[in-house]
Scaffold this motif. Structure first.
Motif, PDB file in Angstrom:
ATOM      1  N   GLY A 128      31.657  35.178  22.640  1.00  0.00           N
ATOM      2  CA  GLY A 128      30.838  35.427  23.816  1.00  0.00           C
ATOM      3  C   GLY A 128      31.031  34.457  24.956  1.00  0.00           C
ATOM      4  N   ALA A 129      32.154  33.771  24.991  1.00  0.00           N
ATOM      5  CA  ALA A 129      32.411  32.799  26.055  1.00  0.00           C
ATOM      6  C   ALA A 129      32.744  33.512  27.360  1.00  0.00           C
ATOM      7  CB  ALA A 129      33.562  31.889  25.651  1.00  0.00           C
ATOM      8  N   PRO A 130      32.414  32.912  28.498  1.00  0.00           N
ATOM      9  CA  PRO A 130      32.750  33.526  29.792  1.00  0.00           C
ATOM     10  C   PRO A 130      34.254  33.551  30.001  1.00  0.00           C
ATOM     11  CG  PRO A 130      31.947  31.285  30.104  1.00  0.00           C
ATOM     12  CD  PRO A 130      31.722  31.611  28.659  1.00  0.00           C
ATOM     13  N   VAL A 131      34.740  34.561  30.724  1.00  0.00           N
ATOM     14  CA  VAL A 131      36.167  34.647  31.052  1.00  0.00           C
ATOM     15  C   VAL A 131      36.507  33.494  32.004  1.00  0.00           C
ATOM     16  CG1 VAL A 131      37.968  36.032  32.131  1.00  0.00           C
ATOM     17  CG2 VAL A 131      36.209  37.130  30.717  1.00  0.00           C
ATOM     18  N   PRO A 132      37.487  32.675  31.675  1.00  0.00           N
ATOM     19  CA  PRO A 132      37.723  31.457  32.465  1.00  0.00           C
ATOM     20  C   PRO A 132      38.596  31.636  33.693  1.00  0.00           C
ATOM     21  CG  PRO A 132      39.122  31.482  30.518  1.00  0.00           C
ATOM     22  CD  PRO A 132      38.270  32.709  30.434  1.00  0.00           C
ATOM     23  N   TYR A 133      39.142  32.836  33.916  1.00  0.00           N
ATOM     24  CA  TYR A 133      40.101  33.009  35.008  1.00  0.00           C
ATOM     25  C   TYR A 133      39.758  34.192  35.899  1.00  0.00           C
ATOM     26  CZ  TYR A 133      42.878  30.155  31.764  1.00  0.00           C
ATOM     27  OH  TYR A 133      43.307  29.174  30.917  1.00  0.00           O
ATOM     28  N   ASP A 134      40.246  34.113  37.127  1.00  0.00           N
ATOM     29  CA  ASP A 134      40.189  35.222  38.083  1.00  0.00           C
ATOM     30  C   ASP A 134      41.575  35.848  38.118  1.00  0.00           C
ATOM     31  OD1 ASP A 134      40.206  36.912  40.291  1.00  0.00           O
ATOM     32  OD2 ASP A 134      38.955  35.582  41.511  1.00  0.00           O
ATOM     33  N   ARG A 135      41.668  37.076  37.601  1.00  0.00           N
ATOM     34  CA  ARG A 135      42.965  37.742  37.482  1.00  0.00           C
ATOM     35  C   ARG A 135      43.699  37.802  38.827  1.00  0.00           C
ATOM     36  NH1 ARG A 135      45.173  41.877  34.149  1.00  0.00           N
ATOM     37  NH2 ARG A 135      43.267  41.893  32.900  1.00  0.00           N
ATOM     38  N   GLU A 136      42.974  38.057  39.911  1.00  0.00           N
ATOM     39  CA  GLU A 136      43.616  38.220  41.219  1.00  0.00           C
ATOM     40  C   GLU A 136      44.261  36.929  41.717  1.00  0.00           C
ATOM     41  OE1 GLU A 136      40.888  39.878  43.970  1.00  0.00           O
ATOM     42  OE2 GLU A 136      40.655  41.782  42.878  1.00  0.00           O
ATOM     43  N   LYS A 137      43.767  35.783  41.250  1.00  0.00           N
ATOM     44  CA  LYS A 137      44.308  34.499  41.695  1.00  0.00           C
ATOM     45  C   LYS A 137      45.444  33.996  40.812  1.00  0.00           C
ATOM     46  CE  LYS A 137      40.030  32.998  43.940  1.00  0.00           C
ATOM     47  NZ  LYS A 137      38.937  31.981  43.962  1.00  0.00           N
ATOM     48  N   LEU A 138      45.652  34.653  39.656  1.00  0.00           N
ATOM     49  CA  LEU A 138      46.698  34.218  38.723  1.00  0.00           C
ATOM     50  C   LEU A 138      47.576  35.400  38.295  1.00  0.00           C
ATOM     51  CD1 LEU A 138      44.504  31.931  36.425  1.00  0.00           C
ATOM     52  CD2 LEU A 138      46.148  31.152  38.137  1.00  0.00           C
ATOM     53  N   PRO A 139      48.109  36.153  39.251  1.00  0.00           N
ATOM     54  CA  PRO A 139      48.863  37.366  38.893  1.00  0.00           C
ATOM     55  C   PRO A 139      50.105  37.081  38.048  1.00  0.00           C
ATOM     56  CG  PRO A 139      49.197  36.797  41.205  1.00  0.00           C
ATOM     57  CD  PRO A 139      48.085  35.928  40.712  1.00  0.00           C
ATOM     58  N   THR A 140      50.781  35.985  38.331  1.00  0.00           N
ATOM     59  CA  THR A 140      52.008  35.658  37.587  1.00  0.00           C
ATOM     60  C   THR A 140      51.702  35.384  36.122  1.00  0.00           C
ATOM     61  OG1 THR A 140      52.956  34.710  39.595  1.00  0.00           O
ATOM     62  CG2 THR A 140      54.001  34.129  37.515  1.00  0.00           C
ATOM     63  N   TYR A 141      50.606  34.685  35.866  1.00  0.00           N
ATOM     64  CA  TYR A 141      50.259  34.340  34.479  1.00  0.00           C
ATOM     65  C   TYR A 141      49.753  35.560  33.718  1.00  0.00           C
ATOM     66  CZ  TYR A 141      50.976  29.574  36.000  1.00  0.00           C
ATOM     67  OH  TYR A 141      51.541  28.420  36.498  1.00  0.00           O
ATOM     68  N   TYR A 142      49.122  36.480  34.401  1.00  0.00           N
ATOM     69  CA  TYR A 142      48.671  37.700  33.723  1.00  0.00           C
ATOM     70  C   TYR A 142      49.849  38.630  33.429  1.00  0.00           C
ATOM     71  CZ  TYR A 142      43.665  36.930  33.602  1.00  0.00           C
ATOM     72  OH  TYR A 142      42.412  36.448  33.277  1.00  0.00           O
ATOM     73  N   SER A 143      50.916  38.537  34.208  1.00  0.00           N
ATOM     74  CA  SER A 143      52.102  39.361  33.945  1.00  0.00           C
ATOM     75  C   SER A 143      53.051  38.699  32.962  1.00  0.00           C
ATOM     76  CB  SER A 143      52.857  39.626  35.251  1.00  0.00           C
ATOM     77  OG  SER A 143      53.501  38.445  35.715  1.00  0.00           O
ATOM     78  N   GLY A 144      52.954  37.372  32.863  1.00  0.00           N
ATOM     79  CA  GLY A 144      53.863  36.630  32.003  1.00  0.00           C
ATOM     80  C   GLY A 144      55.200  36.319  32.640  1.00  0.00           C
ATOM     81  N   LYS A 145      55.431  36.774  33.853  1.00  0.00           N
ATOM     82  CA  LYS A 145      56.715  36.558  34.527  1.00  0.00           C
ATOM     83  C   LYS A 145      56.653  35.266  35.334  1.00  0.00           C
ATOM     84  CE  LYS A 145      57.674  41.497  34.556  1.00  0.00           C
ATOM     85  NZ  LYS A 145      57.923  42.722  35.361  1.00  0.00           N
ATOM     86  N   VAL A 146      56.721  34.152  34.587  1.00  0.00           N
ATOM     87  CA  VAL A 146      56.427  32.837  35.156  1.00  0.00           C
ATOM     88  C   VAL A 146      57.676  32.052  35.541  1.00  0.00           C
ATOM     89  CG1 VAL A 146      54.218  32.618  33.943  1.00  0.00           C
ATOM     90  CG2 VAL A 146      56.326  31.881  32.817  1.00  0.00           C
ATOM     91  N   ASN A 147      58.801  32.739  35.684  1.00  0.00           N
ATOM     92  CA  ASN A 147      60.020  32.006  35.997  1.00  0.00           C
ATOM     93  C   ASN A 147      60.020  31.441  37.418  1.00  0.00           C
ATOM     94  OD1 ASN A 147      60.127  34.765  36.759  1.00  0.00           O
ATOM     95  ND2 ASN A 147      62.335  34.610  37.096  1.00  0.00           N
TER      96      ASN A 147
END
Length: 803
Positions: free
Chosen positions: A660-679
């Motif tokens: 039940g922990a709060p979600v720690p991230y804002d998806r819109e501000k971390l698009p690269t990390y949510y896609s995994g394409k971090v090169n």
């Protein structure tokens, strides 16, 4: 405190003296109180107790000891029991050599394939590295001596390792770079731990209270000793306050005086010193029992055979086109390659072992049953091109049924203190392969190196057997696999990309001046390739066998997964089944899959075995930066059983209740990390992940040079003498490489070029103290004569005090 009464009998000076080495390899003793010194020795894959006096540093030959396969090799066995067995034999030899603390194993992550010390580290995966390390530790410490897990923490490049600031977010720190240490401490119960040279988010690792106190002592409950890497102490008092007991090597009493003065002035509470002394005494006395019961000798032959068994189980078969292996009876082979004559069996630098026995391929053919029609060197070991050697090799290759080509990296390419410049195999070896292919396409390459390499030439070979660095018996072990006496069962503990540019940290490695930015975050190794959909040459966990295995009948329960493996081939073999878990929620960014368990099973031909892999406290967790603790995200989890990270054989969904922990991230501000394409991560997004602004990454050339600036920075020093020194060192490095003395050139880079000024004091055993160093800095900063006078004055003062 365990030794309270003994500590009460000590003077303040005696307590302080225990906090620093007696010389380069021994701790201080206090004879009047019966406190002995300890001997510490390098030993990740064999004891390296130098055959010179303990007051000498150097990189001299050690007392003969069994050279086992390196941990990068043994990791490919995926066999924790085997690791424990290696540890037992290492521990036995440590007792024989009167060694208290074995400085290993190294469990830093293989963040980038060019790290020069990857041959000393287990894996790109923290779970596998931690489990293997725990086995080693249990084995070593079963003999009464202590292991010393290293380097704590986030030490993933060799260049500028004594001053580089590693910049990464808290979640990546916890999940990727600390998990192996957590497992090693909780499951291995290591008695000693070595802090790393580098800074971590702005603070030197051994002074970092978040790392050393909050996590290590607090969350993990570690009660053992922390030892600096050699010369790795920056501010002695800060290190002591963080709980870094032992500073190595000696500073000839200089830092002891700092501790005494700090206690006397009230800057340091004596109770803090007492706690540090208490933990160190526990290591001294518990390992001292083993030394008092020293064995008169050890069975050299038996240890050699164990080394061979370990190598056999760690060899990885990567390609076997047309079932060219095992070699058919009666096939005539040509043996080509310098590594066949002089085996490449270990890394270079501080871990070099002087082997008790050393097998070479050419001496082992008769017992292997393989028919060799002859040997040719084929290439010069250190890269020089030689057409005559290639012609000689082609002449013999044309007469053979199969060519056994021994390729790899030389000893000075993979070394302590320097990173590799490229992932390529030396060009002269590839030229040889190209020429041999025109004469005889039936080529089997036997690869010898301790880290991943590019293989654009792989289409020209039918067989590829990777022996990694197999120790003193590795050559015989490889022949037993080639002949079919041993069915290969190793699988890669790291991914082999198609090319270096495909790696997630390609743009960020190594950190060149002030910082090393870990912009790829969680996505190292297969976590990146699988999530970003990047093709690789060989995936994590991959390895072929001379038989085949089928998977079936998966059953997932809340605490385990059970399935059946069937040996559907014609020969007995061992299979490594791997458990991967992936969360389908998508609320918190995660890699597509992560290793959460594994098992190695021996199965006879035609036999089936029911296998269970239990879940544990790490199966579903992630680190939440808001709650600052481990949480479980609610949702469906894919439970995957694979023969490698890219070869998933069975899969089921399991719903898991969250915390039940709060979600720690804002998806819109971390698009690269949510896609995994971090090169390629932009500054703004990396700062969002960090939760702070990026530190300055370049040297401030306007400021005078200080203690933590490196000799390399003398290139822009104000003083002419410092600039001249820089150019002389640079020329010496170029000249040494040009004249073939690459090992000495590497040593120059490690021990001089990238050394911070404080290292001149910390690594010279008291020959140069800090006041003398102040004089050297004056010279470097343009005050030549004043600095020279100061240096001479302080040197005379030091000599007078010691007289």
């Amino acid at each position: 405190m365990k030794y309270k009464q003994l500590i009460q009998q000590m003077t303040l000076e005696e307590k302080a003296s225990l906090m620093s080495g007696k010389d380069f390899w021994q701790t201080q003793d206090i004879q009047r109180l019966g406190i002995p010194s300890m001997f510490l020795a390098d030993g990740p894959h064999g004891i390296r107790r130098q055959a010179v006096a303990a007051d000498k540093l150097g990189l001299n030959a050690g007392v003969p000891a069994t050279c086992y396969p390196t941990v990068a090799t043994v990791a490919n066995s995926w066999n924790t029991d085997l690791g424990e067995r290696v540890g037992e034999y290492l521990g036995e030899e440590a007792v024989f050599q009167n060694v208290n603390v074995l400085l290993g194993p190294g469990i830093n992550m293989k963040r980038n394939p060019l790290c020069g010390r990857n041959f000393e580290y287990f894996s790109e995966d923290p779970y596998l590295a931690g489990k293997m390390a725990a086995g080693y530790i249990r084995g070593i410490q079963s003999q009464g001596v202590s292991a010393c897990v290293k380097h704590f923490a986030v030490n993933n490049q060799e260049e500028r390792r004594m001053s580089i600031d590693t910049v990464l977010d808290e979640r990546t720190l916890r999940e990727i770079y600390l998990t192996a240490f957590e497992i090693a401490i909780k499951e291995g119960q290591t008695k000693a731990l070595m802090s790393s040279y580098n800074k971590l988010n702005g603070t030197y690792a051994n002074e970092n209270t978040h790392l050393m106190q909050d996590i290590l002592r607090g969350e993990w409950g570690y009660g053992g000793t922390v030892i600096t890497d050699w010369g790795g102490s920056n501010d002695r008092l800060s290190g002591l306050l963080a709980g870094n007991e032992l500073e190595m090597p000696t500073t000839a009493g200089e830092t002891d005086k700092e501790i005494v003065e700090a206690v006397s002035s009230g800057q340091l509470d004596e109770s803090v010193l007492d706690e540090n002394v208490d933990r160190l005494l526990d290591l001294i006395f518990t390992t001292g029992e083993a030394r008092r019961g020293s064995v008169a000798n050890f069975n050299v032959e038996r240890h050699h055979r164990v080394s061979q068994k370990v190598a056999e189980e760690s060899i990885v078969l990567l390609k076997n086109e047309g079932a060219i292996l095992p070699l058919k009876f009666g096939k005539k082979v040509a043996v080509i390659g310098d590594f066949a004559k002089d085996a490449r069996y270990q890394g270079a630098g501080s871990s070099i072992v002087n082997p008790t026995i050393l097998d070479h391929t050419l001496n082992c053919f008769e017992e292997s049953g393989i028919i060799s029609i002859g040997y040719e060197q084929g290439f010069e070991r250190y890269g020089k091109k030689n057409r005559q050697l290639i012609q000689n090799a082609c002449a013999i290759a044309g007469q053979a049924d199969v060519v056994l080509l021994y390729m790899g990296l030389d000893e000075v390419t993979e070394a302590d203190g320097v990173d590799r410049p490229t992932m390529a195999i030396p060009e002269n070896q590839v030229d040889l392969l190209d020429a041999l292919f025109e004469v005889n396409p039936n080529i089997v390459v036997i690869l010898s190196c301790g880290s991943a390499v590019e293989m654009p030439w792989i289409g020209k070979v039918k067989g590829l057997l990777h022996g990694y660095l197999g120790g003193q018996a590795g050559a015989r072990a490889i022949l037993r696999v080639l002949s079919g006496d041993v069915n290969p069962s190793g699988k890669l503990a790291e991914t082999y990309p198609l090319r270096y540019e495909d790696t997630p940290s390609y743009r960020y490695f190594p950190g060149k001046e002030v910082t090393a930015e870990y912009r790829e975050g969680l996505y190292i190794g297969y976590r990146y390739y699988d999530t970003a959909g990047v093709d690789v040459l060989f995936p994590f966990g991959f390895g072929l066998s001379y038989t085949t295995f089928d998977y079936s009948d998966i059953v997932v329960q809340p605490d385990r997964v059970t399935f059946t493996i069937t040996n559907s081939g014609r020969v007995a073999g061992m299979e490594i089944a791997q458990l991967y878990v992936g969360c389908e929620s998508g609320e918190v960014f995660r890699p597509q899959k992560e290793l959460k368990g594994f098992t190695k099973v021996f199965i006879n031909a035609g036999e089936s075995k029911r296998v269970t892999i239990p879940f544990d406290d790490k199966t579903f967790r992630y680190f939440n930066i808001i709650t600052n603790k481990w949480e479980v995200e609610e949702g469906n989890y894919r439970i995957m059983i694979g023969a490698s990270s890219a070869d998933i054989r069975l899969e089921e969904l399991l719903f898991v209740e969250g915390t039940g922990a709060p979600v720690p991230y804002d998806r819109e501000k971390l698009p690269t990390y949510y896609s995994g394409k971090v090169n390629e991560v932009k500054d703004e997004e990396f700062e969002q992940l960090l939760g702070r602004s990026l530190p300055v990454s370049t040297w401030d050339r306007s400021k005078p040079l200080g203690y933590n600036d490196t000799i390399a920075q003398c290139q822009y020093a104000r003083g002419w003498f410092a600039r001249l020194t820089f150019h002389l060192i640079s020329f010496a490095h170029w000249f040494l490489r040009k004249t073939g003395r690459r090992s000495t050139a590497n040593l120059l880079m490690m021990s001089v070029y990238h050394m911070p000024f404080r290292g001149i004091s910390r690594m010279t055993g008291g020959i140069v103290n800090m006041p003398m160093l102040d004089g050297l800095l004056m010279i470097a900063n343009g005050r030549f004569f004043k600095g020279l006078r100061h240096f001479i004055k302080e040197r005379n003062k030091m000599l007078k005090q010691r007289a």
